[in-house]
Design a protein around this motif. Structure first.
Motif, PDB file in Angstrom:
ATOM      1  N   UNK A 102       0.794  -1.234   0.000  1.00  0.00           N
ATOM      2  CA  UNK A 102       0.000   0.000   0.000  1.00  0.00           C
ATOM      3  C   UNK A 102       0.815   1.266   0.000  1.00  0.00           C
ATOM      4  N   UNK A 103       2.086   1.177  -0.394  1.00  0.00           N
ATOM      5  CA  UNK A 103       2.898   2.393  -0.518  1.00  0.00           C
ATOM      6  C   UNK A 103       2.926   2.818  -1.984  1.00  0.00           C
ATOM      7  N   UNK A 124       5.878   9.985  -3.682  1.00  0.00           N
ATOM      8  CA  UNK A 124       5.063  10.650  -4.707  1.00  0.00           C
ATOM      9  C   UNK A 124       4.394  11.879  -4.087  1.00  0.00           C
ATOM     10  N   UNK A 125       4.501  13.000  -4.811  1.00  0.00           N
ATOM     11  CA  UNK A 125       3.840  14.242  -4.378  1.00  0.00           C
ATOM     12  C   UNK A 125       2.819  14.624  -5.435  1.00  0.00           C
ATOM     13  N   UNK A 165       1.719   6.320   3.450  1.00  0.00           N
ATOM     14  CA  UNK A 165       2.759   7.071   4.168  1.00  0.00           C
ATOM     15  C   UNK A 165       3.768   7.791   3.266  1.00  0.00           C
ATOM     16  N   UNK A 166       3.843   7.450   2.002  1.00  0.00           N
ATOM     17  CA  UNK A 166       4.800   8.153   1.130  1.00  0.00           C
ATOM     18  C   UNK A 166       4.102   8.879  -0.017  1.00  0.00           C
ATOM     19  N   UNK A 167       2.853   9.238   0.224  1.00  0.00           N
ATOM     20  CA  UNK A 167       2.098  10.036  -0.751  1.00  0.00           C
ATOM     21  C   UNK A 167       1.715  11.362  -0.094  1.00  0.00           C
ATOM     22  N   UNK A 168       2.143  12.443  -0.721  1.00  0.00           N
ATOM     23  CA  UNK A 168       1.891  13.789  -0.180  1.00  0.00           C
ATOM     24  C   UNK A 168       1.044  14.580  -1.173  1.00  0.00           C
ATOM     25  N   UNK A 222      11.516   8.162   6.449  1.00  0.00           N
ATOM     26  CA  UNK A 222      10.434   8.052   5.462  1.00  0.00           C
ATOM     27  C   UNK A 222      10.226   6.600   5.035  1.00  0.00           C
ATOM     28  N   UNK A 223       9.000   6.113   5.166  1.00  0.00           N
ATOM     29  CA  UNK A 223       8.662   4.792   4.616  1.00  0.00           C
ATOM     30  C   UNK A 223       8.547   4.924   3.109  1.00  0.00           C
TER      31      UNK A 223
END
Ligand SMILES: Cc1cc2nc3c(=O)[nH]c(=O)nc-3n(C[C@H](O)[C@H](O)[C@H](O)COP(=O)(O)OP(=O)(O)OC[C@H]3O[C@@H](n4cnc5c(N)ncnc54)[C@H](O)[C@@H]3O)c2cc1C
Ligand code: SF4
Lengths: 567, 146
Positions: free
Chosen positions: A276-277, A297-298, A523-526, A563-564
């Motif tokens: 799910x990352x 990813x932003x 957790x790694x999507x902004x 950061x995950x």
């Protein structure tokens, strides 16, 4: 002036260290094309983050559906400028209808939405009016019992406002009493001109607040980026490269530092690994599908583009749309339905002189006053009028209350009043409502066959009351300033202030991103664009968009080790 | 209704009709030429429609409206307000592009041009302490509980 905590201004980590931390993210088997940070879009917020992260040593890739602007193609210094501004350079993507403009169905909206799709994003066409939000904007629930408080304060955002004000070469006069002490634009203010002077005298007669305009438009030459030469057509793109749009201020630097901006690349969906990352994005370019892998990813696709893409990225894990466990992706759309009044004065006011940009602004009726029968308020901007077609529209717009027929006998005299016209724009705060939202269109598609956006938006009673009250006051201001005739020139103009569709908050059940712009679900999507606004404020949003983007980029850079990322 | 094909110049008759219709909207006076005298129906409409081809269908529509020019436009406005507005916009856009019109209206040059601010101009407009009353009233922002 307080500095950024821990010297975050240049990325939080010393240049090499940032990259080294990110180096650990890259899993075995990743290719050279792998990005440490993938940014969807190369617009306003994207530019700020891309440069910041590239400076910190991260390998940044921006995927942008549009192209770089060729300043030679901008219409502002050509005789056809106002006609080109009504077609190829119109801020409504449906009117421009370029390949990169995804359609936005606004048949169920009180107003269309504005944006620009290309490198620099909407900052290419914005007016450059630069307005920080006020401390009260971050505490709407506490102060007025409506909407929500932001999960951060004015003071927390302050160092980031200051940092981006330097990057955007903001010009203005220090000491505006509408703000807490310490608002010191880095460049001197532009002249307020005869326009501002005339109105300022009226405002003084009424005892009302006004202040020389604060704009992301430099008054002093910055070398490669030039200095405003007052064409007055900023909303069609600046042919001088003076206005601070991120295709001028940020992205060329980011590219020099190694960032890659892939143009004509339309992102179709953001992808996830089994845990799910976020691990990259699928995009369409020249009719072919490509994949860009990434560790982080932003999303920076704008207040309409980001929810659209999150909804398009639905999967088994997120059937209602990526990062949408709250159900709020696309909801709470706030648009700032603008209104305007104009007055005709005795003298030639040279009202075509730039910047455009505001000449003066007023926050007299910004803060809530319950005795008015509504909550929240509005900001006013006194703007130049780009030319005769724009002036004529103040009479001919179907929403104009000029009370006179413009065409036919007497039209010459009315035209002769064009340069004697002053206009106030009223920016009302728009409170969030879940019934105002962006959805995917069931049948309409963009040029790549992806679903168009559909906007569902009705102006609320509170917003309408804010507008009514403020328009009435602007007419009083015209009268006090000596107008021979003044009228409401229109309302429910579109704005390009498309906010709120991925709400920022502490509680994952009632918001999409946390206080640093990280989605609660991935957790790694902004998300860093205008979508994250908790409330709309009543100021032009770009100062806050840029400050938030800077803050998120700083956060990513300084927390790279923790950061995950995708496996 | 088909769009005007700009590759085939509208004939003299169409141009005369366009000038007559445009004169109803912009009869001139007060030192301004009428639309017809300003050659709206000549080079300027061509340039206007090249810059915004979306307007061509409204111009074609207006040209095809029967009756005396006043009547034709009154009817068009009544029946198809949107088409009327786009036609008027095209005519006005063409008219304002004429440099003589632009100059008579008080706009400098044939298009916006570089006019950098003069040294001291910003200060000049703030003379006579015009900001003093604003500053003297003090801060107006709402304090927020910590
Ligand atoms: C005419 C106009 C005047 C304005 N004036 C002012 C002003 O004076 N002051 C002010 O503060 N604000 C103003 N605004 C608002 C301001 O410009 C915007 O709020 C701001 O620029 C938005 O920044 P953003 O990063 O959210 O989005 P944008 O800058 O719009 O960037 C989004 C980018 O993402 C790209 N994108 C979207 N979807 C995809 C996809 N699927 N794949 C690839 N790329 C994609 C788009 O092409 C675009 O480049 C104005 C706006 C307009 C249109
Ligand atoms: S007024 Fe200044 S910023 Fe605006 S377009 Fe002209 S030169 Fe550029």
């Amino acid at each position: 002036m307080p500095g950024l905590p821990g010297g975050l201004l240049r990325g939080g980590l010393p240049l090499r260290e940032g990259r080294e931390a990110a180096g650990k993210w890259v899993g075995v088997g990743s290719t050279n094309d792998h990005a440490d940070v993938l940014i969807v879009g190369a617009g306003t917020s994207a530019g700020v983050a891309a440069r910041h992260l590239a400076e910190a040593g991260f390998k940044v890739v921006c995927l942008e559906q549009g192209a770089w602007v060729d300043p030679g193609n901008l219409p502002g210094n050509k005789p056809e400028y106002e006609l080109a501004g009504s077609k190829n350079w119109h801020p409504d993507p449906n009117v421009r209808g370029r390949r990169e403009d995804y359609p936005v169905d606004h048949s169920e909206s009180d107003l269309p939405v504005w944006m620009y799709n290309g490198v620099g994003g909407s900052s290419v066409l914005y007016g450059g009016i630069w307005a920080r939000a006020l401390p009260s904007d971050f505490r709407v629930r506490t102060l007025d019992g409506v909407a929500d408080d932001w999960p951060l304060t004015y003071e927390e955002l302050l160092p980031y406002y200051q940092a981006v004000e330097r990057e955007m070469a903001v010009s203005g006069l220090a000491g505006n009493p509408a703000y807490p002490p310490g608002f010191e634009p880095p460049q001197p203010a532009a002249p307020i001109h005869r326009t501002g002077r005339t109105m300022a005298e009226g405002m003084n007669r009424l005892g009302w607040h006004w202040w020389p305009g604060t704009n992301a438009i430099p008054t002093v030459n910055r070398g490669k980026e030039g200095q405003c030469v007052r064409y007055g057509i900023c909303r069609m793109g600046c042919p001088e490269g003076a206005k601070s749009s991120t295709d001028v201020t940020h992205l060329p630097d980011a590219v020099t530092l190694g960032a890659k901006v892939i143009t004509r690349a339309r992102v179709a969906r953001v992808t996830l690994d089994e845990r799910g990352r976020a691990n990259g994005a699928v995009y369409l370019r020249d009719g072919r599908e490509h994949f860009q892998s990434a560790s982080v990813v932003i999303m920076a696709a704008g207040g309409i583009g980001s929810p659209r893409l999150l909804l398009m990225s639905a999967s088994g894990r997120f059937p209602a749309g990526l990062a949408n466990s709250s159900g709020l992706v696309g909801k709470r759309l706030m648009l700032h339905p603008y209104a305007a009044s104009v007055g005709i004065y005795e003298d030639d006011l040279e009202n075509w002189l730039g910047p455009a940009g505001e000449h003066i602004g007023s926050m007299q009726f910004y803060e809530s006053d319950p005795s008015r029968g509504f909550v929240r308020g509005a900001k006013w901007s006194l703007l130049p009028i780009a030319g005769p077609l724009e002036a004529a529209e103040k009479w001919t717009d179907p929403r104009s209350l000029s009370g006179e027929e413009f065409w036919g006998q007497g039209s010459a005299a009315r035209m002769k009043s064009f340069v004697r016209m002053l206009q106030w724009h009223v920016v009302p705060e728009d409170l969030p409502e879940e019934t105002n939202f962006v959805s995917l269109h069931p049948s309409l598609t963009d040029s790549d066959g992806l679903p168009a956006a559909k906007v569902h938006y009705r102006v609320s009673d509170n917003t309408r009351q804010i507008v009514d009250f403020n328009l009435a006051r602007t007419l009083e201001a015209h009268e006090a300033a000596g107008a021979k005739k003044a009228w409401v020139a229109g309302r429910n103009f579109m704005t390009g202030h498309n906010t709120g569709t991925a709400k920022m908050g502490d509680d994952p059940a009632t918001s999409v991103v946390d206080r640093f712009g990280r989605t609660h679900d991935v957790p790694n999507l902004y998300i860093i664009d205008a979508s994250v606004f908790t409330t709309s404020t009543a100021v032009n949003p770009t100062a806050t968009i840029c400050a938030l983007a800077k803050r998120t980029a700083s956060y990513i850079a300084s927390n790279a080790r923790e950061q995950e990322v995708a496996a | 209704m088909t769009a005007l094909d700009l590759s085939t110049e509208p004939g003299d008759a169409s141009r005369a009709r366009l000038a007559a219709l445009a004169d109803v909207l912009i009869p001139g006076g007060s030192g301004l030429p009428s639309a017809g005298d300003a050659d709206v129906a000549g080079q300027w409409i061509n340039r206007a429609l090249t810059a915004n081809p979306d307007l061509a269908s409204a111009v074609a529509h207006a040209l095809a409206s029967p009756g005396a020019p006043e009547e034709a436009l009154r009817d068009l406005r009544l029946r198809q307000r949107d088409v009327f507005e786009r036609f008027a916009f095209a005519v006005a856009g063409a008219y304002f592009m004429n440099p003589a019109v632009r100059a008579a209206l008080g706009y400098p040059g044939i298009a916006p041009r570089r006019l950098p601010a003069a040294e001291g101009e910003a200060e000049y407009y703030l003379e006579d302490e015009i900001l003093a009353p604003v500053v003297d009233r003090g801060h107006i922002y709402r304090r927020v509980p910590a």
